[in-house]
Design an enzyme around this catalytic site. Structure first.
Site, PDB file in Angstrom:
ATOM      1  N   GLY A 129     -27.677  24.169  33.868  1.00 16.52           N
ATOM      2  CA  GLY A 129     -26.484  24.280  34.723  1.00 16.52           C
ATOM      3  C   GLY A 129     -26.466  23.192  35.772  1.00 16.52           C
ATOM      4  O   GLY A 129     -26.849  22.040  35.521  1.00 16.52           O
ATOM      5  N   ILE A 181     -28.194  22.812  38.700  1.00 16.98           N
ATOM      6  CA  ILE A 181     -29.497  22.269  39.120  1.00 16.98           C
ATOM      7  C   ILE A 181     -30.161  21.555  37.944  1.00 16.98           C
ATOM      8  O   ILE A 181     -30.722  20.470  38.086  1.00 16.98           O
ATOM      9  CB  ILE A 181     -30.431  23.372  39.673  1.00 16.98           C
ATOM     10  N   ARG A 218     -29.364  36.309  48.110  1.00 14.50           N
ATOM     11  CA  ARG A 218     -30.162  35.967  46.928  1.00 14.50           C
ATOM     12  C   ARG A 218     -30.635  37.238  46.234  1.00 14.50           C
ATOM     13  O   ARG A 218     -30.741  37.301  45.019  1.00 14.50           O
ATOM     14  CB  ARG A 218     -31.362  35.112  47.325  1.00 14.50           C
ATOM     15  N   SER A 253     -35.093  29.773  40.034  1.00 15.29           N
ATOM     16  CA  SER A 253     -34.124  30.880  39.999  1.00 15.29           C
ATOM     17  C   SER A 253     -34.383  31.879  41.118  1.00 15.29           C
ATOM     18  O   SER A 253     -35.524  32.154  41.469  1.00 15.29           O
ATOM     19  CB  SER A 253     -34.224  31.599  38.648  1.00 15.29           C
ATOM     20  N   ARG A 298     -34.213  21.003  54.824  1.00 17.69           N
ATOM     21  CA  ARG A 298     -33.027  21.372  55.605  1.00 17.69           C
ATOM     22  C   ARG A 298     -33.362  21.388  57.093  1.00 17.69           C
ATOM     23  O   ARG A 298     -32.634  20.833  57.918  1.00 17.69           O
ATOM     24  CB  ARG A 298     -32.544  22.760  55.157  1.00 17.69           C
ATOM     25  N   HIS A 310     -38.331  33.208  50.347  1.00 20.41           N
ATOM     26  CA  HIS A 310     -37.117  32.392  50.317  1.00 20.41           C
ATOM     27  C   HIS A 310     -35.904  33.299  50.494  1.00 20.41           C
ATOM     28  O   HIS A 310     -35.093  33.470  49.597  1.00 20.41           O
ATOM     29  CB  HIS A 310     -37.048  31.647  48.986  1.00 20.41           C
TER      30      HIS A 310
HETATM   31  N1  APR Z   1     -31.910  31.329  29.139  1.00 22.47           N
HETATM   32  C1  APR Z   1     -31.670  30.047  29.491  1.00 22.47           C
HETATM   33  N2  APR Z   1     -30.659  29.683  30.273  1.00 22.47           N
HETATM   34  C2  APR Z   1     -29.860  30.653  30.726  1.00 22.47           C
HETATM   35  C3  APR Z   1     -30.048  32.013  30.418  1.00 22.47           C
HETATM   36  C4  APR Z   1     -31.131  32.329  29.573  1.00 22.47           C
HETATM   37  N3  APR Z   1     -31.390  33.586  29.218  1.00 22.47           N
HETATM   38  N4  APR Z   1     -29.095  32.717  31.036  1.00 22.47           N
HETATM   39  C5  APR Z   1     -28.335  31.848  31.713  1.00 22.47           C
HETATM   40  N5  APR Z   1     -28.787  30.590  31.521  1.00 22.47           N
HETATM   41  C6  APR Z   1     -28.266  29.338  32.027  1.00 22.47           C
HETATM   42  C7  APR Z   1     -26.746  29.316  32.129  1.00 22.47           C
HETATM   43  O1  APR Z   1     -26.155  29.132  30.860  1.00 22.47           O
HETATM   44  C8  APR Z   1     -26.517  28.155  33.083  1.00 22.47           C
HETATM   45  O2  APR Z   1     -26.299  26.940  32.379  1.00 22.47           O
HETATM   46  O3  APR Z   1     -28.692  29.077  33.351  1.00 22.47           O
HETATM   47  C9  APR Z   1     -27.835  28.063  33.873  1.00 22.47           C
HETATM   48  C10 APR Z   1     -27.666  28.293  35.354  1.00 22.47           C
HETATM   49  O4  APR Z   1     -26.894  27.272  35.848  1.00 22.47           O
HETATM   50  P1  APR Z   1     -25.821  27.478  37.015  1.00 22.47           P
HETATM   51  O5  APR Z   1     -25.044  28.706  36.752  1.00 22.47           O
HETATM   52  O6  APR Z   1     -25.099  26.200  37.170  1.00 22.47           O
HETATM   53  O7  APR Z   1     -26.751  27.779  38.286  1.00 22.47           O
HETATM   54  P2  APR Z   1     -27.572  26.739  39.199  1.00 22.47           P
HETATM   55  O8  APR Z   1     -26.727  26.337  40.344  1.00 22.47           O
HETATM   56  O9  APR Z   1     -28.189  25.698  38.360  1.00 22.47           O
HETATM   57  O10 APR Z   1     -28.687  27.723  39.798  1.00 22.47           O
HETATM   58  C11 APR Z   1     -29.645  28.320  38.954  1.00 22.47           C
HETATM   59  O11 APR Z   1     -31.254  28.562  40.731  1.00 22.47           O
HETATM   60  O12 APR Z   1     -31.099  28.263  43.046  1.00 22.47           O
HETATM   61  C12 APR Z   1     -31.095  29.184  41.986  1.00 22.47           C
HETATM   62  O13 APR Z   1     -29.734  30.969  42.833  1.00 22.47           O
HETATM   63  C13 APR Z   1     -29.788  29.921  41.903  1.00 22.47           C
HETATM   64  O14 APR Z   1     -30.558  31.588  40.372  1.00 22.47           O
HETATM   65  C14 APR Z   1     -29.806  30.395  40.471  1.00 22.47           C
HETATM   66  C15 APR Z   1     -30.539  29.275  39.734  1.00 22.47           C
END
Ligand code: APR
Length: 321
Positions: A12, A14, A89, A120, A152, A176
């Site tokens: 996603g 990150i 969170r 995560s 930060r 955190h």
């Molecule tokens: N296996 C692998 N990837 C998965 C799964 C899974 N079972 N379930 C969801 N995902 C993927 C999603 O498809 C998505 O592409 O995890 C990704 C998460 O990306 P974003 O929604 O863009 O979130 P992001 O901003 O990257 O944050 C991810 O980090 O800082 C923490 O709180 C935040 O928990 C969140 C995590």
């Protein structure tokens, strides 16, 4: 070939920045895994096609199969939902625990020798769950939070004092969450206590304290501040940069002292929990936890933060994880 293999679980927001940063720094070849079909393939194709421009030889590939992370030396996990405005969170616990369990099984079965950095949220609970399900050694499993929270804090101090952030050292310990503990007493600019500089700037102890309190409060809520503005997700550049620094320290055996969520076995009076503490990160992962003395007020804040971590871990256990 002797290049490291770095697997990103979650492609996603990150995950995307992680791929760019890791490739740009040539820390190794990157494999991005996500459950969304074609997306990690597309995103990594895009990153990889910038190789000539940015100037890197790292290979960057995407996959929907855990088989492709086989033999990874390092795994960085961002799989899971991010926050939306108004969420803490901790509100992510149930959904992300389910995801983390499946991720831990996938990593355990395909990259059993990897070092693991979890991003995560809720961070301390997720790193605890990953370790429990994978059974990986404690020194190989850690969480990213403190590097970002500290950055930060340091950034706000640099802005306030109008000095280069490169000369600001500031650390945030504890869980955190909103009860994290920015360490005011140890914050310094090239060794000079920040409080002294604030007192000189304002010529008034009370005002200096007020300004520092505001920076501490902003640090604690900094993730939420970004969420509120973004509206559709949470911070992604800074968490990726923070995890990249941790990965680099491990891969290059730099032994940097970075605040990380590390498993404590008596350090700081905590036994059996993952909590943010200063850790030496090197070729053996978390090689050492650096203990430091906390005064009564700091200790009380730290204990309060630990209580929040324990509450999350217990809630997760009650849910059957
Ligand atoms: N296996 C692998 N990837 C998965 C799964 C899974 N079972 N379930 C969801 N995902 C993927 C999603 O498809 C998505 O592409 O995890 C990704 C998460 O990306 P974003 O929604 O863009 O979130 P992001 O901003 O990257 O944050 C991810 O980090 O800082 C923490 O709180 C935040 O928990 C969140 C995590």
């Amino acid at each position: 070939m002797n290049r490291k293999k770095i697997a990103l679980i979650g492609g996603g927001q990150i995950g995307g920045v992680l791929a760019q940063l890791i490739a740009s720094k040539e820390l190794g070849d990157v494999v991005m895994f996500d459950i969304v079909e074609d997306m990690p393939q597309g995103k990594t194709l895009d990153v990889g096609e910038a190789a000539r421009i940015v100037g890197f030889d790292s290979k960057v590939t995407g996959t929907n199969s855990y088989k492709d992370i086989e033999g990874a030396d390092l795994v960085i996990i961002t799989a899971g939902l991010p926050r939306k405005p108004g969420m803490s969170r901790d509100d992510l616990l149930t959904t992300n625990a389910k995801i983390m369990k499946s991720v831990a099984e996938g990593v355990r079965d395909n990259a059993p020798n990897a070092f693991v950095i979890v991003i995560s949220n809720p961070l301390d609970a997720m790193v605890t769950l990953f370790q429990k399900v994978s059974g990986f050694p404690f020194n190989k499993v850690m969480g990213q939070a403190g590097v970002l929270d500290s950055s930060r804090f340091a950034t706000f101090i640099a802005w306030e004092l109008n000095v280069s952030v490169k000369d600001v050292n500031a650390m945030v310990l504890g869980g955190h969450g909103d009860s994290m503990v920015p360490l005011v007493r140890y914050a310094n600019v090239n060794g000079v206590p920040v409080m002294e500089l604030l007192e000189r700037k304002y010529g008034d102890k009370e005002k200096a304290k007020e300004v520092m309190d505001a920076m501490v409060q902003r640090t604690k809520m900094a993730g939420g501040e970004v969420v509120k503005l973004l509206k559709t997700g949470s911070a992604f550049f800074s968490p990726a940069a923070a995890a990249t620094a941790m990965a680099e320290s491990i891969i290059k055996d730099q032994k940097r002292v970075l605040p990380a969520s590390a498993y404590l076995q008596g350090e700081f009076g905590v036994d059996g929990y993952y909590v943010g503490v200063p850790a030496v990160l090197g070729a053996n992962g978390v090689e050492r936890v650096l203990e430091l003395s906390l005064n009564e007020e700091e200790k009380a804040a730290f204990d309060n933060s630990i209580a929040a971590v324990k509450k999350n871990v217990e809630a997760m256990e009650r849910l059957g994880f």
